[in-house]
Design a protein around this motif. Structure first.
Motif: not given
Length: 529
Positions: A120, A122-123, A349, A351-352, A354-355
């Motif tokens: 993302s 930001t990451d 991508t 938020p919940n 992406i990891r």
């Protein structure tokens, strides 16, 4: 500033992907060289058919034997590309260099879309998990093993991925089709005839997006190239499709002969075979998943990518081939994996998600890449087998007994060999292909053709003939290679065809026997019929 940093990290990731590919290929080539007395040998005998045709193209002839036309290549374009490599004095390294460049370009495109799907704004750090994901998906591309087959498949993978990425750029940026998309669409069918499915689907998507003129012009270029090829083959007295396609695909042969009943039956048989193959299940599943992913999106932005990839996957299930060192279907999985990264990017991508996105992709990669991991592991052994069998046949045919020979495994024996080679399987002989299609192998026509072409001896696999070799042939020698788990034929039987050369052939075999590699044996017989 964030945008620049994202772009920089993306490029670094792509460079790392290419470096990983090159390192893997260097290691594999080093292993192959060490196992084969410092000689580069491909994992299949097939690329030497292309090289044989390419060397004759430089002489202005289309065929394996000078003075006899034939269309043994499965690709319209690839022999001409190899001819350029041979003209540049690259020799047998030409296929490797061409395929390394093609695979690195394909991996560059894959890495870019993988980065987009797992990062993302930001990451976007260079996480080890993302590199592990890349490594897994590289096996789905067969990134290390495929170039070492020496065939056109790496180029086909690149062209297919170019189409998918080009469609994504067109749809997401709402811009006219770029050069990469147009080039990929044109190249796909010129590299492999099954590429027509993806190119056709892509042209349909371009037209539906309103770029009718570009779609029509691009389609016209493809039609023109294929029309020129068919006209050239017809003028040479050859069928419109290559002999290799006609021999290996009953549906293609039926279509070329305008036999609709046979073509329909061949398609039905092909479907039945496809659904017993694990990779066909993945292609079918990915096609469905791509369509579902497009439907679930709030916009229709990625519909061209999903529909084109799904349609082309379905077409391969209907008429494509599977397996044989993982090369026939790999292009489908390559462009479908790339399409999944593009179509599902918004979900991956989120938020919940992406990891865990890399974990999801690693799981997909492991499942689809399993056969290609095995192929990669077996590539040095396969190359060593080609060195121990087909290359030794080439040595005997060119150095020890340079007389007209009949074979059924065309490749090394014909490359760099100006002596007549009769292909009893039909790839390098249109006469043989027609006879095999009409009546199968029969001693009568085999005897007639060997006499017509002055064949002195034959090097063949007995298993391929079911007792239908001419009874007057005398088995005077055997070339044996050790048993292996690979799907390769064992012993090569060497037959005396012209009795007047019996003493010379036996003497040549006795001289040749001490020179073969340590794990290969040549046995000379008095005469075994």
């Amino acid at each position: 500033m964030t945008s620049v940093s994202y772009s920089t990290n993306r490029i670094l990731f792509q460079r790392a992907a290419v470096a990983m590919t090159v390192i893997g290929l260097i290691i594999m080539v080093a292993v192959i060289l060490s196992k084969n007395d410092g000689m580069l040998v491909y994992s299949l005998d097939d690329p030497y058919i292309h090289l044989s045709l390419a060397e004759n193209l430089l002489r202005g002839h289309y065929g394996i034997n000078l003075g006899e036309t034939a269309s043994p290549s499965s690709s319209i374009l690839y022999p001409f590309v190899l001819a350029l490599g041979l003209g540049a004095q690259l020799g047998t390294y030409a296929p490797l260099i061409i395929n390394i460049v093609a695979m690195c370009a394909a991996i560059w495109l894959l890495a870019g879309r993988l980065f987009d799907a797992t990062a993302s704004e930001t990451d976007h750090t260079q996480s080890p998990l993302r590199f592990l994901t890349l490594l897994t998906l590289m096996f789905t591309f067969s990134a290390v093993a495929l170039p070492l087959t020496g065939m056109e498949h790496s180029l086909h993978v690149l062209a297919s991925v170019m189409v998918i990425v080009g469609l994504a750029d067109m749809a997401s940026q709402k811009q006219a089709p770029n050069w990469m998309l147009i080039a990929g669409i044109i190249l796909c069918p010129l590299l492999r005839f099954e590429g027509l499915a993806l190119s056709g689907a892509a042209l349909l998507m371009i037209a539906l997006y309103g770029y009718w003129t570009r779609a029509i012009l691009t389609g016209g270029v493809i039609v023109a190239f294929i029309a020129v090829y068919i006209a050239a083959m017809t003028s040479l007295g050859l069928p419109p499709l290559p002999s290799s396609v006609m021999v290996k695909s009953s549906a293609s042969a039926a279509a070329a002969d305008s036999n609709m009943t046979s073509m329909v039956q061949s398609i039905i048989d092909n479907l039945a075979r496809a659904f017993t193959h694990r990779q066909a299940m993945f292609v079918a599943g990915f096609s469905a998943v791509l369509l579902l992913g497009a439907v679930l999106q709030s916009t229709r932005a990625m519909w061209p990518v999903a529909i084109a990839a799904a349609l082309a996957g379905a077409a391969h299930i209907v008429a494509g081939r599977w397996g044989w060192f993982g090369r026939y279907e790999v292009y489908v999985l390559a462009f479908q994996i790339t399409a999944i990264l593009i179509v599902f990017r918004p979900m991956l991508t989120a938020p919940n998600v992406i990891r865990i996105a890399p974990v999801i992709l690693i799981a997909i990669g492991i499942l689809t890449a399993k056969p290609y991991i095995s192929v990669t592991k077996n590539t040095p052994a396969a190359a060593h087998w080609v060195y121990g069998q087909q290359f030794q046949m080439h040595r005997f045919a060119t150095e020890y007994f340079p007389k007209a020979v009949a074979v059924n495994d065309l490749g090394w024996v014909s490359y760099d060999n100006d002596t007549y080679v009769l292909d009893l399987w039909g790839l390098g002989s249109e006469q043989v292909r027609k006879l095999r299609a009409e009546v199968g192998h029969q001693p009568e026509w085999i005897t007639e053709l060997t006499r017509e072409h002055g064949v002195v001896y034959a090097m063949v696999y007995d298993q391929w003939y079911f007792g239908n070799l001419p009874p007057e042939w005398c088995r005077i020698g055997t070339l044996s290679t050790p048993a292996t788990d690979l799907e390769f034929i064992g012993d090569v039987s060497i037959y005396l065809v012209d009795e007047s050369h019996g003493s010379d052939l036996r003497d040549a075999l006795n001289q040749f026997a001490p020179t073969v590699p340590q794990n290969v044996t040549v046995t000379v017989h008095d005469c075994v019929s």
